[in-house]
Design an enzyme around this catalytic site. Structure first.
Site: not given
Ligand code: AMP
Length: 390
Positions: A34, A199, A349, A372
């Protein structure tokens, strides 16, 4: 919307909102991407004889203890090294010392102001865009450049607040990010979107918008299990957002041929890197098992779709890439895209962090500095940091 090149900055005090929110461990910067991404704008201002005053946030400030670990001092040192130039670091976000330093600043010289979120300790003044704070910071300069794409979707004192009071423009990094994202509206097809991450909630708007533009959406990560559950599969102990089952059912029904789900997953019984794991068909997941990555058959199917893609947008890792055992899906798909030279845009991210960890970040077409912000742009939401400049 005014751009940096539209400003007449010779001899003027130019305030620049940068995104120096870099990962720091024990006082050491782990990834300075960054900071490097900000250099083009800073160099331009030096070359155009501006007096430069830089602002940025770093991490979150909720209590006194957060102050020390989130000081921008390490950033000022790294920036100075990268520019090969002195950077005057002011340890405060306001006051006599800062004002005097700005008063004495010569053309081409640079001040870095302490972490803007130090102001959050006192009533979240930065994050809530406190009127008086934005006005005060604006009073320190003649012109404002917003080059922090990572916070462009937020209304903070250091972006919207300052821009409300003085002539403002976007910087080169913000321009670059916006150009890449807007190019997706008329990109070369097939256009494939890969979505993962934990999520589903914060990606619903994006799915709704992109499903009409993309040829396919390949789903992985934790969010895949809400889709699978909505299809009636038993997903065991995998993460499921029960409030979003309805959404998944409806969108799958409408776009069944466009949205692809995993056919096999790497499961385990505990959320760590040590417990036993096994790749299973999605019809075979036991009650106590959770899926933490996509399986080999899914990887192969997804690669088959991707091999013809001309444009790929990817947001969210396909597994828990932080654990060695569950990075396979993300790594193999990333390598496939790189090896096949497919124009790939990583939407900020975690997926950029994963690419960096896997040493492929510099090999993809574009790795965004804002997760985001990227999502909100793709959802076609208004971005406050830009609206105010418009
Ligand atoms: P997000 O901020 O929603 O993009 O989530 C990113 C996070 O999703 C990362 O820290 C990953 O470890 C997590 N992630 C990816 N696949 C899975 C899964 N199958 N179960 C739980 N967490 C996950």
């Amino acid at each position: 919307m005014k751009k940096i090149e539209d400003l007449n900055m010779e001899g003027k005090k130019v305030l620049i909102r940068c995104d120096f929110n870099v990962p720091i461990k024990n006082g050491r910067i782990i990834d300075d991407t960054r900071i490097k991404e900000s250099l083009k704008t800073i160099h331009y201002c030096i070359d155009h004889h501006a007096k430069i005053i830089l602002f940025s946030h770093l991490g979150r400030i909720k209590e006194e203890e957060d102050l020390k670990k989130n000081t921008l001092l390490p950033v000022s040192k790294r920036l100075s090294k990268l520019l090969d130039k002195k950077v005057i670091f002011i340890e405060e976000t306001r006051g006599k010392k800062l004002e005097k330093a700005i008063e004495e600043l010569q053309e081409g010289e640079i001040i870095l102001v302490q972490n803007t979120r130090y102001e959050d300790l006192d009533g979240k003044k930065e994050s809530n865009n406190d009127e008086e704070l934005g006005k005060y910071w604006a009073s320190l300069g003649d012109l404002f450049i917003n080059d922090a794409f990572g916070t462009i979707h937020r209304s903070h004192a250091s972006n919207v607040g300052i821009a409300s009071h003085i002539e403002s423009a976007t910087g080169f990094l913000v321009e670059k990010e916006l150009n890449v994202l807007s190019s997706l509206n008329s990109c070369e097809k097939p256009f494939i979107v890969i979505l993962g991450g934990a999520k589903i909630n914060d990606k619903i708007g994006v799915i709704e918008k992109l499903v009409t533009k993309a040829d396919y959406i390949l789903i992985g990560g934790g969010m895949a299990f809400t889709f699978l559950q909505s299809e009636g599969y038993n997903v065991g102990a995998s993460i499921v957002d029960y409030d979003r089952i309805d959404f998944c059912t409806k969108i799958l029904k409408k776009y069944s041929s466009k949205i692809l789900l995993p056919v096999d997953v790497n499961v385990t019984t505990e959320y760590n890197n040590d417990s036993l794991n096994k790749v299973k068909e999605i019809t075979e997941i036991a009650e106590n098992e959770m899926g933490l990555d996509i399986g080999d058959r899914t990887i192969e199917i997804y690669q088959n779709y991707l091999k013809d893609a001309k444009t790929v947008l990817w947001n969210g890792p396909l597994g828990v890439y932080e654990f060695e055992k569950y990075k396979n899906g993300t790594k193999k798909i990333m390598k496939f895209l790189v090896d096949h030279n497919i124009r790939t845009i990583l939407g900020g991210g975690d997926i950029v962090a994963a690419a960096s960890l896997m040493k492929m970040k510099d090999k993809v077409y574009h790795a965004s500095t804002g997760g985001g912000a990227t999502l909100e742009y793709l959802e076609e939401k208004k971005l406050p940091g830009l609206e105010i400049i418009k």
